[in-house]
Design a protein around this motif. Structure first.
Motif, PDB file in Angstrom:
ATOM      1  N   ALA A   1       0.833  -1.209   0.000  1.00  0.00           N
ATOM      2  CA  ALA A   1       0.000   0.000   0.000  1.00  0.00           C
ATOM      3  C   ALA A   1       0.865   1.256   0.000  1.00  0.00           C
ATOM      4  N   ASP A   2       1.959   1.234   0.734  1.00  0.00           N
ATOM      5  CA  ASP A   2       2.856   2.385   0.769  1.00  0.00           C
ATOM      6  C   ASP A   2       3.461   2.653  -0.608  1.00  0.00           C
ATOM      7  N   ARG A   3       3.754   1.604  -1.354  1.00  0.00           N
ATOM      8  CA  ARG A   3       4.305   1.794  -2.704  1.00  0.00           C
ATOM      9  C   ARG A   3       3.267   2.435  -3.623  1.00  0.00           C
ATOM     10  N   TYR A   4       1.997   2.058  -3.481  1.00  0.00           N
ATOM     11  CA  TYR A   4       0.957   2.697  -4.285  1.00  0.00           C
ATOM     12  C   TYR A   4       0.788   4.164  -3.880  1.00  0.00           C
ATOM     13  N   GLU A   5       0.880   4.444  -2.592  1.00  0.00           N
ATOM     14  CA  GLU A   5       0.755   5.833  -2.142  1.00  0.00           C
ATOM     15  C   GLU A   5       1.881   6.696  -2.708  1.00  0.00           C
ATOM     16  N   ARG A   6       3.085   6.157  -2.697  1.00  0.00           N
ATOM     17  CA  ARG A   6       4.210   6.918  -3.243  1.00  0.00           C
ATOM     18  C   ARG A   6       4.069   7.116  -4.753  1.00  0.00           C
ATOM     19  N   LEU A   7       3.536   6.113  -5.440  1.00  0.00           N
ATOM     20  CA  LEU A   7       3.292   6.263  -6.878  1.00  0.00           C
ATOM     21  C   LEU A   7       2.304   7.390  -7.137  1.00  0.00           C
ATOM     22  N   VAL A   8       1.207   7.432  -6.363  1.00  0.00           N
ATOM     23  CA  VAL A   8       0.212   8.492  -6.555  1.00  0.00           C
ATOM     24  C   VAL A   8       0.825   9.855  -6.257  1.00  0.00           C
ATOM     25  N   THR A   9       1.641   9.933  -5.226  1.00  0.00           N
ATOM     26  CA  THR A   9       2.308  11.187  -4.897  1.00  0.00           C
ATOM     27  C   THR A   9       3.173  11.675  -6.055  1.00  0.00           C
ATOM     28  N   GLU A  10       3.909  10.763  -6.649  1.00  0.00           N
ATOM     29  CA  GLU A  10       4.775  11.127  -7.766  1.00  0.00           C
ATOM     30  C   GLU A  10       3.963  11.514  -8.994  1.00  0.00           C
ATOM     31  N   LEU A  11       2.849  10.837  -9.215  1.00  0.00           N
ATOM     32  CA  LEU A  11       1.996  11.201 -10.345  1.00  0.00           C
ATOM     33  C   LEU A  11       1.394  12.578 -10.150  1.00  0.00           C
ATOM     34  N   LEU A  12       1.020  12.872  -8.926  1.00  0.00           N
ATOM     35  CA  LEU A  12       0.477  14.184  -8.621  1.00  0.00           C
ATOM     36  C   LEU A  12       1.527  15.277  -8.859  1.00  0.00           C
ATOM     37  N   GLY A  13       2.752  14.993  -8.440  1.00  0.00           N
ATOM     38  CA  GLY A  13       3.814  15.966  -8.642  1.00  0.00           C
ATOM     39  C   GLY A  13       4.134  16.205 -10.103  1.00  0.00           C
ATOM     40  N   ALA A  14       3.822  15.201 -10.967  1.00  0.00           N
ATOM     41  CA  ALA A  14       4.091  15.351 -12.393  1.00  0.00           C
ATOM     42  C   ALA A  14       3.024  16.164 -13.111  1.00  0.00           C
ATOM     43  N   ARG A  15       1.916  16.422 -12.440  1.00  0.00           N
ATOM     44  CA  ARG A  15       0.868  17.244 -13.054  1.00  0.00           C
ATOM     45  C   ARG A  15       1.346  18.696 -13.149  1.00  0.00           C
ATOM     46  N   ARG A  16       0.620  19.528 -13.859  1.00  0.00           N
ATOM     47  CA  ARG A  16       1.013  20.925 -14.004  1.00  0.00           C
ATOM     48  C   ARG A  16       1.173  21.568 -12.628  1.00  0.00           C
ATOM     49  N   PRO A  17       2.222  22.321 -12.408  1.00  0.00           N
ATOM     50  CA  PRO A  17       2.463  22.912 -11.083  1.00  0.00           C
ATOM     51  C   PRO A  17       1.281  23.698 -10.554  1.00  0.00           C
ATOM     52  N   GLY A  18       0.553  24.341 -11.440  1.00  0.00           N
ATOM     53  CA  GLY A  18      -0.575  25.139 -10.987  1.00  0.00           C
ATOM     54  C   GLY A  18      -1.692  24.327 -10.395  1.00  0.00           C
ATOM     55  N   LEU A  19      -1.718  23.044 -10.723  1.00  0.00           N
ATOM     56  CA  LEU A  19      -2.782  22.199 -10.188  1.00  0.00           C
ATOM     57  C   LEU A  19      -2.438  21.622  -8.833  1.00  0.00           C
ATOM     58  N   VAL A  20      -1.151  21.529  -8.533  1.00  0.00           N
ATOM     59  CA  VAL A  20      -0.746  20.803  -7.335  1.00  0.00           C
ATOM     60  C   VAL A  20      -1.341  21.408  -6.078  1.00  0.00           C
ATOM     61  N   ALA A  21      -1.323  22.746  -5.967  1.00  0.00           N
ATOM     62  CA  ALA A  21      -1.811  23.380  -4.746  1.00  0.00           C
ATOM     63  C   ALA A  21      -3.289  23.100  -4.523  1.00  0.00           C
ATOM     64  N   GLY A  22      -4.044  22.876  -5.583  1.00  0.00           N
ATOM     65  CA  GLY A  22      -5.472  22.633  -5.424  1.00  0.00           C
ATOM     66  C   GLY A  22      -5.835  21.178  -5.307  1.00  0.00           C
TER      67      GLY A  22
END
Length: 754
Positions: free
Chosen positions: A368-389
């Motif tokens: 489960a921790d590996r999936y959480e880290r994957l989602v975190t990394e995918l989120l970080g790869a999104r446009r920077p303007g979206l991350v804060a929201g």
């Protein structure tokens, strides 16, 4: 974070279902998790769902359900979304299309995970763009038909990530799909620690498990086991699973003369209890996408012999260290690997112990921790303007974000709690149907070394009350009431769940919520697990009549009674305990009924002839066994008693044999051998059935022949023998087949050759 898994049928048994339920349960410790099951085929999921995971079925296929969708007009139209070459395409219709699209149009999930090609295709095309969309591969790149492979490849390009269960398969996907922006990675399946006791490696039993399909190469396993039996005839092989190869495998078992050695057990919902019975586990596949059965066997301390096939076994097992790897497609090599462990108990223990250490890296919390880290990394790869929201996607508030409380939390990452869940915690949300429903009692059950049966009842609505265990004979009025004793509450150790590792701030800080209290990244374990009640049922106190007994829990104060749902039923000791032959023959087998309740199968006879082997072949048929409760003497004979008056009864001589039963066999008594040189011919078309008895001596009462000992409740489903040609007493021939009845007694059916 809200995570949704799209699953074909959460109510079935299968590797994808099991691994998805394991992962969902682990993620539910920190997130809001739901499983969307396209189909519903049963009242309850056969493999069970974690209590904090929401299960949402879309199309109900139960004919007896008020929500049955079988008559819906869209059920008659084929799916327009699912590739027509998909293996289960026939299960998808215009109605599943409509329900899937409606769900995807309205879901508020932050992460959506599709678990098979049909659902990967649908998610890629219709999944909400605001969500992280992940596809999973539970097979491998080269094991899809061309149409499905092409459709899934196209879909992968429109996902955020695609996850395989082996590193080699992830590398295959990246090599075959160059230039994709989609993240392609591997994360193994999760294997939870079993509740059943590990194997003691005493029973002469090899176990395999999986669907009965050609790729599992169970035909090769049967051929290999014939070589094992030639050297070690006391060993048995059980294959758990169902599938289209069952008939072919039964034919292979018959062709090798292994009816007394190889058993097709059918599907099993709680394999952890079956691994605990084994002394060796085996995987004979031509390929494996991963190897869940390897992990399950390792958890039970059972050493594994596996073919070194693509992709999974070689990534799990280190040959000679925590298991054995043999070349695929080679029955001699497989037999050699099995015999190496069978002939060396010390090596079994060494490899079994090492396997229990290896499997710890596949704990659900780790996966489960590996999936959480994957989602975190995918989120970080999104446009920077979206991350804060989008901080809530991880159950977090990003630095400077204003939380729903209206207070800012500059420089801190804090846990986000869904409004509905917060309201439930605060007691302001209306109770769900599940929350309003009174609890029902369940029970774990275990057979000890003396074959006594311990029952442990859990009934949360009865704190402070006295309970009675009620055993009721299913086909009579007999009822036994036994007081239950309260166990002391169990206080578990609080274990910290791994945090998300992708953000350094999250790893470094123990954040406070806006109200100043510490944020909970894991659910606190309860201070104590509620009261349980136990009783030990001895085979001699009280003696139970033969039959099937249903078990109930009853509140002593008001007489409220409920049938016990079955929890963990451990029968391992029945494989290695001995029947001494003293007193009446009594044997008890606790088991789970087909509808999930706890029951007890009891056998009680003054004398009994236990069948140990049925050597059969063209023109030859015999019975071997052990007599208990009587003495073999002059005039001993096998007797066939016809069920109708259309055929004559018959007798065949029996002789005592000095041959000894193998060590560990649960029988001690007088060994006998009888041969059926011929049978009476039917006098009319159709089959004739004779029930078989052993008459110990010319002046003795006949004793029923059967197979009562061991852990199998219904021998008619597992102990199969081929039809053979035998001569008749009148000079013709008949086709004869041994079989076991619903009472596990032996009979023979006879018909004229066509």
């Amino acid at each position: 974070m809200k995570i949704t898994f799209l699953l074909h049928n959460a109510y079935a048994i299968g590797g994808t279902v099991r691994s998805t339920l394991n992962l969902a349960g682990a993620l539910a410790a920190r997130h809001e998790v739901e499983i969307v099951s396209v189909l519903r085929t049963a009242e309850q999921p056969l493999l069970g769902v974690h209590g904090d995971v929401r299960l949402v079925p879309l199309v109900d296929e139960r004919p007896d359900s008020a929500a049955y969708d079988g008559g819906h007009e869209l059920m008659a139209r084929p799916s327009a979304l699912v590739p027509p070459t998909e293996v289960l395409a026939h299960r998808y219709t215009a109605l599943t299309d409509a329900r899937l699209r409606a769900f995807l149009d309205t879901t508020d999930a932050d992460v959506l995970v599709a678990t098979r090609p049909a659902l990967v295709v649908v998610l890629a095309e219709h999944g909400p763009r605001h969500a992280i969309r992940i596809g999973q591969e539970h097979l491998s790149y080269d094991n899809h038909v061309p149409g499905v492979r092409a459709a899934q490849n196209e879909a992968i390009a429109r996902l955020d990530a695609f996850v395989t269960v082996s590193a080699r398969d992830a590398a295959d996907h990246r090599r075959r799909l160059p230039g994709l922006r989609t993240r392609i990675t591997d994360i193994a399946n999760a294997a939870p620690r079993p509740r059943a006791e590990p194997s003691d490696l005493r029973a002469p039993l090899v176990v395999a498990a999986g669907r009965l399909v050609p790729v599992k190469r169970y035909d090769l396993l049967v051929e290999a086991f014939a070589k094992v039996v030639a050297e070690r005839p006391e060993w048995r092989l059980r294959i758990h699973g169902q599938g289209p190869e069952r008939a072919n495998l039964l034919a292979a078992v018959a062709a090798h003369g292994l009816g007394d050695h190889v058993f097709l057990m059918g599907p099993h919902t709680t394999l952890e209890t079956e691994w605990a019975k084994a002394s060796v586990a085996v995987v004979s596949s031509a390929w494996e996408s991963f190897g869940m059965t390897i992990l399950e066997a390792m958890h039970a301390g059972v050493p594994v012999v596996a073919t070194d096939c693509p992709h999974g076994p070689g990534e799990i097992i280190t040959d000679g260290s925590d298991g054995l790897l043999v070349p695929p497609g080679d029955p001699d090599a497989l037999a050699t690997g099995l015999l190496r462990l069978i002939n060396d108990p010390g090596l079994r223990h060494v490899l079994g112990t090492a396997g229990r250490a290896t499997v710890q890296q596949y704990e659900p919390a780790t996966i489960a921790d590996r999936y959480e880290r994957l989602v975190t990394e995918l989120l970080g790869a999104r446009r920077p303007g979206l991350v804060a929201g989008m901080g809530r996607w991880l159950g977090l508030a990003v630095p400077g974000q204003v939380r729903r409380t209206g207070r800012a939390t500059p420089g801190r990452w804090t846990r986000w709690v869904a409004p509905g869940r917060a309201a439930r915690r605060a007691g302001t949300a209306p109770a769900t149907e599940t929350e309003r429903r009174p609890s029902r009692p369940s029970a774990d059950c275990r057979v000890d070394a003396r074959r006594d049966v311990q029952v442990s009842v859990d009934w949360s609505d009865t704190s402070g009350q006295d309970l009675v265990l009620v055993l009721r004979h299913r086909h009579g009025d007999d009822e036994l009431r036994v007081p239950l004793e309260r166990e002391a509450p169990h206080v578990p150790l609080k274990q910290e769940t791994p945090r998300l590792a992708a953000h350094a701030a999250l790893a470094a800080l123990k954040p406070k919520a806006a109200d100043g209290t510490r944020s909970q990244s894991v659910r606190e374990a309860p201070d104590a697990i509620g009261d349980r009640w136990t009783v030990l049922l001895s085979r001699t106190r009280p003696p139970l009549a033969e039959g099937r007994w249903d078990l109930y829990a009853e509140r002593a104060a008001d007489g409220v009674r409920h049938r016990l749902r079955a929890g963990l039923v451990e029968q391992r000791s029945l494989l290695t305990s001995e029947f001494t032959g003293a007193g009446p023959v009594a044997w008890w087998i606790p088991y789970t009924t087909k509808d999930g309740y706890l029951a007890l199968r009891t056998f009680r006879r003054e004398a009994h002839a236990e069948v140990t082997a049925l050597p059969v072949g063209e023109g030859s048929s015999a019975v071997e066994g052990v007599l208990h409760g009587a003495e073999l003497g002059a005039g001993a004979a096998l007797m066939g008693v016809a069920r109708s008056g259309e055929a004559a009864d018959f007798e065949a001589p029996v002789e005592a044999t000095g041959r000894h039963l193998p060590d560990g066999h649960p029988s001690r008594g007088h060994l006998f051998h009888g041969r059926l040189p011929s049978l009476p011919g039917p006098t009319a078309p159709g089959k004739v059935i004779w029930d078989l008895f052993l008459r110990p001596a010319s002046d003795a009462e006949p004793v029923r022949l059967g197979r009562l000992f061991g852990d199998i409740v219904d021998r008619k489903d597992t102990d199969k023998y081929p039809e053979v040609t035998l001569p008749t007493t009148s000079g013709g021939s008949v086709r004869a087949r041994y079989f076991f009845t619903v009472t596990n007694d032996l009979a023979v059916s006879v018909s004229r050759p066509e």
